[in-house]
Design an enzyme around this catalytic site. Structure first.
Site, short mmCIF file in Angstrom:
data_model
loop_
_atom_site.label_atom_id
_atom_site.label_comp_id
_atom_site.label_asym_id
_atom_site.label_seq_id
_atom_site.Cartn_x
_atom_site.Cartn_y
_atom_site.Cartn_z
N LYS A 196 26.44 -28.50 96.18
CA LYS A 196 25.80 -29.82 96.38
C LYS A 196 26.81 -30.95 96.12
CE LYS A 196 22.68 -29.01 93.24
NZ LYS A 196 23.10 -27.68 92.82
N ARG B 111 14.25 -32.07 91.13
CA ARG B 111 14.45 -30.68 90.78
C ARG B 111 13.14 -30.00 90.37
NH1 ARG B 111 20.13 -30.49 89.07
NH2 ARG B 111 20.64 -28.48 88.20
N ARG C 216 34.91 -22.85 88.45
CA ARG C 216 35.03 -24.30 88.62
C ARG C 216 35.79 -24.93 87.43
NH1 ARG C 216 29.72 -27.52 89.66
NH2 ARG C 216 29.03 -26.29 87.88
N ARG D 264 33.12 -26.80 82.38
CA ARG D 264 31.86 -27.33 81.83
C ARG D 264 31.28 -26.33 80.83
NH1 ARG D 264 28.31 -29.37 86.93
NH2 ARG D 264 26.69 -28.25 85.78
N ARG E 287 20.39 -20.82 84.30
CA ARG E 287 20.21 -21.92 85.26
C ARG E 287 19.63 -21.39 86.56
NH1 ARG E 287 26.13 -24.25 85.06
NH2 ARG E 287 25.50 -25.45 86.90
P1 AP5 Z 1 29.80 -27.69 93.32
O1 AP5 Z 1 29.87 -28.45 94.59
O2 AP5 Z 1 30.30 -28.35 92.07
O3 AP5 Z 1 28.34 -27.05 93.14
P2 AP5 Z 1 26.94 -27.73 92.76
O4 AP5 Z 1 25.90 -27.19 93.68
O5 AP5 Z 1 27.09 -29.22 92.68
O6 AP5 Z 1 26.75 -27.05 91.36
P3 AP5 Z 1 26.34 -27.63 89.92
O7 AP5 Z 1 26.65 -26.51 88.97
O8 AP5 Z 1 26.99 -28.95 89.62
O9 AP5 Z 1 24.83 -27.82 90.14
P4 AP5 Z 1 23.73 -27.81 89.08
O10 AP5 Z 1 22.61 -28.20 89.94
O11 AP5 Z 1 23.53 -26.58 88.28
O12 AP5 Z 1 24.31 -28.80 87.98
P5 AP5 Z 1 23.97 -30.33 87.66
O13 AP5 Z 1 25.23 -30.97 87.26
O14 AP5 Z 1 23.15 -30.94 88.73
O15 AP5 Z 1 30.64 -26.32 93.55
C1 AP5 Z 1 30.82 -25.40 92.49
C2 AP5 Z 1 32.24 -24.79 92.61
O16 AP5 Z 1 32.34 -24.06 93.83
C3 AP5 Z 1 33.38 -25.84 92.67
O17 AP5 Z 1 34.49 -25.32 91.98
C4 AP5 Z 1 33.68 -25.98 94.17
O18 AP5 Z 1 35.03 -26.31 94.39
C5 AP5 Z 1 33.35 -24.58 94.68
N1 AP5 Z 1 32.75 -24.59 96.04
C6 AP5 Z 1 31.76 -25.42 96.48
N2 AP5 Z 1 31.42 -25.09 97.74
C7 AP5 Z 1 32.19 -24.01 98.07
C8 AP5 Z 1 32.29 -23.20 99.25
N3 AP5 Z 1 31.51 -23.44 100.32
N4 AP5 Z 1 33.16 -22.18 99.23
C9 AP5 Z 1 33.95 -21.91 98.16
N5 AP5 Z 1 33.90 -22.64 97.00
C10 AP5 Z 1 33.04 -23.68 96.97
O19 AP5 Z 1 22.99 -30.17 86.40
C11 AP5 Z 1 23.47 -29.74 85.14
C12 AP5 Z 1 22.33 -29.76 84.13
O20 AP5 Z 1 21.81 -31.11 83.99
C13 AP5 Z 1 21.07 -28.92 84.52
O21 AP5 Z 1 21.20 -27.57 84.16
C14 AP5 Z 1 19.98 -29.66 83.72
O22 AP5 Z 1 20.00 -29.30 82.36
C15 AP5 Z 1 20.39 -31.12 83.84
N6 AP5 Z 1 19.78 -31.79 85.01
C16 AP5 Z 1 20.45 -32.35 86.07
N7 AP5 Z 1 19.58 -32.87 86.95
C17 AP5 Z 1 18.34 -32.64 86.46
C18 AP5 Z 1 17.03 -32.92 86.94
N8 AP5 Z 1 16.81 -33.54 88.11
N9 AP5 Z 1 15.96 -32.51 86.18
C19 AP5 Z 1 16.15 -31.88 85.01
N10 AP5 Z 1 17.36 -31.58 84.50
C20 AP5 Z 1 18.46 -31.96 85.22
#
Ligand code: AP5
Length: 216
Positions: A13, A87, A126, A159, A170
């Site tokens: 994402k 979410r 990552r 992270r 997660r």
């Molecule tokens: P990346 O693009 O960083 O993946 P992502 O989908 O953004 O993954 P996240 O882990 O950031 O998502 P998340 O939803 O768990 O975390 P968030 O920060 O929102 O890619 C990942 C890796 O893969 C990178 O190294 C990239 O280079 C590589 N990559 C990407 N695409 C690729 C491809 N096609 N091929 C090869 N490699 C690739 O949330 C964190 C925490 O915050 C949650 O657990 C929760 O506690 C809280 N939180 C956040 N939002 C909410 C909400 N709305 N409600 C409640 N709690 C929330």
């Protein structure tokens, strides 16, 4: 244009939202990044979110909804792309309600579909820059010098919620609490499904094809 990117942790994402924001001139709003900024700055919200984030649980809706609706309110006229929000079905309903008050709706929701083993490999590999937020991967997106950010030479970090055990938690929470959003948006007829197991550039091109059709 107002866009939501859905997908499991590690589906890509954040990576794809950066491309979308640049191509269509949208504000990229990542709920995870906003929470992490709050933690780094030791804000009250950051402190309240900490234990949930570290264990891989969702932060309660009442903390997230207000924070995100506030940020969305600051978006320029061109629109925004949401990453990590909504979410839960409740968050999505609150978002719709708030947009409706301004005569707006979400134009497109894209669900990035990636397999569990693929996302675990992506997340555990990552690394990110604590200074500028740039994201790398130890195999698929290496910095020029191992462990060092290309942009500002800061040491890259992992992270705290990117360990295998927390990632599995997660993913469980994603299946239970976030996956139902796919049906929520399908019923609204603005859902697009995309295979996100492929390389980032291939996913990006498929995404652009879908979104270009909307802005034409
Ligand atoms: P990346 O693009 O960083 O993946 P992502 O989908 O953004 O993954 P996240 O882990 O950031 O998502 P998340 O939803 O768990 O975390 P968030 O920060 O929102 O890619 C990942 C890796 O893969 C990178 O190294 C990239 O280079 C590589 N990559 C990407 N695409 C690729 C491809 N096609 N091929 C090869 N490699 C690739 O949330 C964190 C925490 O915050 C949650 O657990 C929760 O506690 C809280 N939180 C956040 N939002 C909410 C909400 N709305 N409600 C409640 N709690 C929330």
């Amino acid at each position: 244009m107002r866009v939501v990117l859905l997908g499991a942790p590690g589906a890509g994402k954040g990576t794809q939202c950066k491309y979308i924001a640049a191509r269509y001139d949208l504000l990229h709003l990542s709920s995870g990044d906003i929470l992490r900024r709050g933690r780094a700055e030791d804000t009250e919200l950051g402190k309240q979110a900490q234990s949930y984030m570290d264990s891989g649980a969702l932060v309660p809706d009442e903390l997230i909804v207000e924070m995100m609706i506030d940020e969305i309110g600051k978006a320029p006229k061109g629109g925004f792309v949401l990453d990590g929000f909504p979410r839960t079905v409740n968050q999505a309903a609150e978002l719709d309600k708030s947009l409706a008050e301004h005569g707006q709706t979400i134009d497109a929701v894209v669900n990035l579909k990636a397999g569990d083993e693929v996302v675990i490999k992506r997340i555990t590999g990552r690394r990110s820059c604590p200074k500028c937020g740039a994201v790398y991967h130890i195999e698929s997106l290496k910095p020029k010098v191992e462990g060092i950010c290309d942009h500002d030479r800061a040491g890259l970090v992992q992270r705290p919620d990117d360990t295998v055990d927390v990632v599995r938690n997660r993913l469980r929470n994603y299946c239970e609490q976030t996956a139902p959003l796919v049906d929520y948006y399908r019923q609204k007829n603005n859902l697009h499904q995309l295979d996100a197991d492929a390389d980032a550039e291939i996913v990006r091109e498929a995404l652009f094809e879908k979104l270009d059709a909307l802005v034409r």
